[in-house]
Scaffold this active site. Structure first.
Site, PDB file in Angstrom:
ATOM      1  N   HIS A 102      -0.414  -2.535  -0.865  1.00 32.35           N
ATOM      2  CA  HIS A 102      -1.578  -3.067  -0.161  1.00 32.35           C
ATOM      3  C   HIS A 102      -2.383  -3.823  -1.216  1.00 32.35           C
ATOM      4  O   HIS A 102      -2.405  -3.415  -2.378  1.00 32.35           O
ATOM      5  CB  HIS A 102      -2.419  -1.929   0.429  1.00 32.35           C
TER       6      HIS A 102
ATOM      7  N   CYS B 108      -1.912  -7.997   4.708  1.00 34.30           N
ATOM      8  CA  CYS B 108      -3.009  -8.075   3.745  1.00 34.30           C
ATOM      9  C   CYS B 108      -2.731  -9.086   2.631  1.00 34.30           C
ATOM     10  O   CYS B 108      -3.648  -9.770   2.171  1.00 34.30           O
ATOM     11  CB  CYS B 108      -3.311  -6.695   3.160  1.00 34.30           C
TER      12      CYS B 108
END
Length: 173
Positions: free
Chosen positions: A51, A125
């Site tokens: 992430h 993301c």
């Protein structure tokens, strides 16, 4: 995109001495021993399940999926994103935008990045952070090891789809 408008309406950039650092913060995609070990094994191979968030003006912005019809853009404290294990930071450069211009930019991105459009391979993301870095005027090239696993997954899905279409076209069962 400028910080304020000058008397003639043209954008005015922040002076060079006041450029603001932009950093990509990288996290293991979840807090678990399995992901920690997986990422430590895949990293030397140029991959992993990560992430990411962009840190600028003392805050960190990223993107996540939502079921509700709201933005997927969210803000957290730098290197402290809930639900993720911080790994490292990658300097992306210095932006000429002021804090006000950056906040206006985030406002615009909130409307352009609804959480329902999240897709782990096509709209995640890392894609958001790449776009944010581009708009901040810094390096928008995500480290290969951060995006490789999603790219490989995307390639495999597309190969499968092409193979299925070819098989369907030939009439094979």
């Amino acid at each position: 995109m400028g910080t304020t408008s000058s008397h003639d309406g043209s954008p005015k950039w922040t002076p060079v001495a006041e450029r603001i650092p932009v950093t990509l913060n990288v996290y293991d995609v979840e807090v678990s021993c399995e992901i920690f070990v997986l990422n430590r094994a895949l990293r030397p191979l140029g991959s992993g399940a990560f992430h990411v968030g962009v840190e600028v003006i003392g805050r960190e912005w990223s993107f996540q999926g939502t079921k509700a019809a709201i933005t997927g853009v969210f803000c957290s404290r730098p290197r402290e994103c809930d639900g993720y294990h911080y790994v490292e930071s990658v300097p992306m450069g210095l932006t000429r935008l002021s804090e006000g211009a950056i906040l206006k930019l985030i406002e615009t991105l909130e409307a352009e990045w609804p959480g329902r459009k999240y897709n782990p391979m096509y709209n995640n993301c890392a894609h958001f952070c790449q776009r944010l870095c581009e708009l901040l005027g810094v390096c928008n090239c995500m480290p290969k090891w951060v995006i490789q696993l999603a790219a490989t997954g995307r390639d495999l899905v597309e190969i499968k789809d092409h193979a299925k279409a070819a098989i369907d076209e030939m009439g094979c069962v």
